[in-house]
Design a protein around this motif. Structure first.
Motif, PDB file in Angstrom:
ATOM      1  N   TRP A   1       0.842  -1.196   0.000  1.00 20.73           N
ATOM      2  CA  TRP A   1       0.000   0.000   0.000  1.00 20.73           C
ATOM      3  C   TRP A   1       0.880   1.249   0.000  1.00 20.73           C
TER       4      TRP A   1
ATOM      5  N   GLN B   1       1.669   5.202  -2.585  1.00 16.86           N
ATOM      6  CA  GLN B   1       1.379   6.508  -1.987  1.00 16.86           C
ATOM      7  C   GLN B   1       2.455   7.535  -2.326  1.00 16.86           C
TER       8      GLN B   1
ATOM      9  N   TYR C   1      -9.194   5.343  10.013  1.00 11.12           N
ATOM     10  CA  TYR C   1      -9.547   5.056   8.629  1.00 11.12           C
ATOM     11  C   TYR C   1      -9.166   3.618   8.320  1.00 11.12           C
ATOM     12  N   ASP C   2      -9.877   3.015   7.360  1.00  8.38           N
ATOM     13  CA  ASP C   2      -9.435   1.721   6.858  1.00  8.38           C
ATOM     14  C   ASP C   2      -8.462   1.984   5.705  1.00  8.38           C
ATOM     15  N   PHE C   3      -7.925   0.940   5.101  1.00  9.69           N
ATOM     16  CA  PHE C   3      -6.920   1.137   4.052  1.00  9.69           C
ATOM     17  C   PHE C   3      -7.529   1.474   2.695  1.00  9.69           C
ATOM     18  N   ASP C   4      -8.857   1.617   2.648  1.00 11.55           N
ATOM     19  CA  ASP C   4      -9.501   2.220   1.480  1.00 11.55           C
ATOM     20  C   ASP C   4      -9.621   3.722   1.704  1.00 11.55           C
ATOM     21  N   GLN C   5      -9.099   4.185   2.839  1.00 12.41           N
ATOM     22  CA  GLN C   5      -9.112   5.570   3.288  1.00 12.41           C
ATOM     23  C   GLN C   5     -10.526   6.077   3.556  1.00 12.41           C
ATOM     24  N   THR C   6     -11.370   5.169   4.014  1.00 10.91           N
ATOM     25  CA  THR C   6     -12.729   5.510   4.435  1.00 10.91           C
ATOM     26  C   THR C   6     -12.696   5.786   5.931  1.00 10.91           C
TER      27      THR C   6
END
Length: 169
Positions: free
Chosen positions: A55, A59, A96-101
């Motif tokens: 991930w 970035q 946040y989760d790793f979907d950036q939600t």
């Protein structure tokens, strides 16, 4: 009437034999169960670390590993001067989760928390010990340092790595 009672007892006994026995929460596990749990946690941690590294590659922001097994946007964070136990600190963070939600609408905020008496995520407490006043950083945290195998019993499921945006107030 005796036949009904006898049949009921037989069916209850028959059901009982098919139920696996589980130790109660906080109960004693044998060595085999402990080894299985330890290996599961170790394998999950390795998988999550690789997923987080992948991930990070996608970035623009650089992330740096820490000694406690999480990543942060500050290089050498855990080599700074460390805040001592009994020191007071106020802070807030968003999850946040790793979907950036964003997981919760409002940030989690603590006023005048005392080091050594925290009931906080390990990575959050560790990072706060090295952060400067008014500093904001982002943490990438494997599930073992977040809410682990139980989740937070609300919106965060078990075994979920998190992105934590942390600020010292």
């Amino acid at each position: 009437m005796k036949k009904i009672i006898f049949i009921s007892l037989l069916s209850l006994i028959g059901c009982k034999r098919n139920n696996p026995v589980h130790p109660p929460v906080g109960g004693v596990l044998n060595q085999k169960d402990l080894d299985v749990s330890k290996n599961r946690s170790k394998n999950l941690n390795l998988i999550e670390r690789e997923q987080i590294k992948d991930w990070i590659k996608g970035q623009k922001t650089p992330y740096f590993p820490t000694q406690l097994n999480y990543w942060t946007t500050v290089e050498g964070l855990d080599h700074r001067e460390k805040r001592q136990d009994e020191t007071l600190i106020s802070y807030s963070y968003d999850l946040y989760d790793f979907d950036q939600t964003k997981i919760y609408d409002k940030p989690i905020t603590r006023q005048n928390a005392k080091f050594g008496h925290f009931d906080e995520l390990k990575a959050v407490e560790n990072a706060l010990r090295f952060m400067k006043d008014d500093e904001e950083i982002t943490l990438l945290v494997p599930s073992s340092l977040a809410y682990g195998t139980y989740g937070d019993e609300n919106k965060i499921d078990n075994d979920i790595p998190l992105i934590i945006k942390l600020k010292v107030l």
